[in-house]
Enzyme design. Structure first.
Site, PDB file in Angstrom:
ATOM      1  N   GLY A  62       0.633  -4.936   0.855  1.00 20.11           N
ATOM      2  CA  GLY A  62      -0.559  -5.021   0.010  1.00 20.11           C
ATOM      3  C   GLY A  62      -0.311  -5.769  -1.295  1.00 20.11           C
ATOM      4  O   GLY A  62      -1.245  -6.319  -1.878  1.00 20.11           O
ATOM      5  N   ALA A 102       0.869  -1.172   0.000  1.00 21.78           N
ATOM      6  CA  ALA A 102       0.000   0.000   0.000  1.00 21.78           C
ATOM      7  C   ALA A 102       0.910   1.226   0.000  1.00 21.78           C
ATOM      8  O   ALA A 102       2.072   1.145   0.401  1.00 21.78           O
ATOM      9  CB  ALA A 102      -0.868  -0.016   1.246  1.00 21.78           C
ATOM     10  N   GLU A 147       4.552  -5.042   7.340  1.00 23.84           N
ATOM     11  CA  GLU A 147       3.826  -3.937   7.981  1.00 23.84           C
ATOM     12  C   GLU A 147       4.283  -3.649   9.407  1.00 23.84           C
ATOM     13  O   GLU A 147       4.306  -2.493   9.825  1.00 23.84           O
ATOM     14  CB  GLU A 147       2.312  -4.215   7.962  1.00 23.84           C
ATOM     15  N   GLU A 186      -0.630  -9.289  -0.388  1.00 23.49           N
ATOM     16  CA  GLU A 186      -2.060  -9.526  -0.124  1.00 23.49           C
ATOM     17  C   GLU A 186      -2.859  -9.579  -1.436  1.00 23.49           C
ATOM     18  O   GLU A 186      -3.810 -10.363  -1.552  1.00 23.49           O
ATOM     19  CB  GLU A 186      -2.598  -8.423   0.797  1.00 23.49           C
TER      20      GLU A 186
END
Ligand code: COA
Length: 259
Positions: A110, A65, A133, A113
């Protein structure tokens, strides 16, 4: 529809979505997520698309992200961001057509993911996977804490999530995080060959198989098996089943129409 950060190519009913923000290692900002949402919404009902490949431009698949966007959020903002990202990745997971991640480089946060939300993953031998993260004082928020343990087991998933370690393609393959490894130059061909193989099958059956696996996964066995029977039975009303079985018995290739 023109996209700022995606390129979409369609050939032989296979759509290839390339996330194209290479200067930021394809980090998922709000715009990239919005575009992914738009393109996958369109794919769901596009009869000309039989399978989808997701990949990244340049040296990364997706490096996570967008940290600059995340940093600007408070409690409510972060929760909204997570829920919105999860909804898009769940849309990818529930697409009624096979989705294959062709992981060409970093798949971190992300990006990992996103790969986990795809139905299958093929990695280039240089790919790196990780959920880093915690190094940022965060946890995975786009499904990683749930999809990774389900895929590779709780103990090894917790090791990745708590250490933030990066693992290479060979280790990801050993863990079952990726289905296959390819060289950088054959990655697209390997992903494409899986996509073509799946896309030539009965489209309704492929869609129901995705539903059976997704919807049955977290149910009790008895419930999940009942779901399988319902979905299996529902195919009796399709032209695809009539065609697939007739073609087999007549020793000819099936001509599926997706009905
Ligand atoms: N969000 C925003 N920008 C990112 C990003 C992310 N997740 N990952 C990389 N970038 C940007 C960098 O800030 C840099 O931008 P700049 O050139 O404007 O400074 C550019 O992409 C290239 O990254 P850089 O760090 O210089 O490349 P590198 O080869 O030295 O390192 C990584 C590659 C992947 C190891 C490193 O970029 C990294 O750790 N990224 C963050 C991974 C992460 O924590 N993801 C989870 C986010 S929740």
């Amino acid at each position: 529809m023109p996209y700022e950060f995606l390129t979409v190519d369609v050939a032989e009913r296979i759509a290839t979505v390339t996330i194209n923000r290479p200067d930021k290692l394809n980090a998922l900002n709000a715009r990239v997520l919005e575009e992914l949402d738009g393109v996958f919404t369109a794919f769901a009902t596009d009869r000309l698309i039989g399978a989808v490949i997701v990949t990244g431009a340049g040296r990364a698949f997706v490096a996570g992200a967008d940290i600059a966007e995340i940093a600007a959020n408070d409690v409510a903002g972060l929760e909204r961001l997570s829920a919105a990202g999860q909804a898009i990745f769940t849309k990818i997971e529930r697409l009624p057509k096979p989705v294959i991640a062709a992981v060409n480089g970093f798949a971190l946060g992300g990006g990992c993911e996103l790969a986990l939300a795809c139905h299958m993953r093929v990695a280039s031998e240089h790919a790196k996977f990780g959920l880093p993260e915690v190094k940022l004082g965060l946890i995975p928020g786009y499904g990683g804490t749930q999809r990774l343990p389900r895929l590779i087991g709780k103990g090894r998933a917790l090791q990745m999530i708590l250490t933030g370690e990066q693992i290479d393609a060979a280790e990801a393959h050993r863990l079952g995080l990726v289905n296959a490894i390819a060289t950088a130059s054959t990655l697209t061909d390997v992903a494409r060959s899986i996509a073509l193989q799946a896309a030539k099958n009965g489209p309704v059956a492929v869609a129901r198989a995705i539903d059976a696996v997704n919807d049955g996964y977290d149910r009790l066995a008895e419930d999940a098996l009942a779901l399988e029977s319902r979905l299996f039975g529902s195919l009796g009303a399709t032209k695809d089943m009539a065609e697939g079985t007739a073609a087999f018995l007549a020793k000819r290739p099936a001509q599926f129409t997706g009905e």
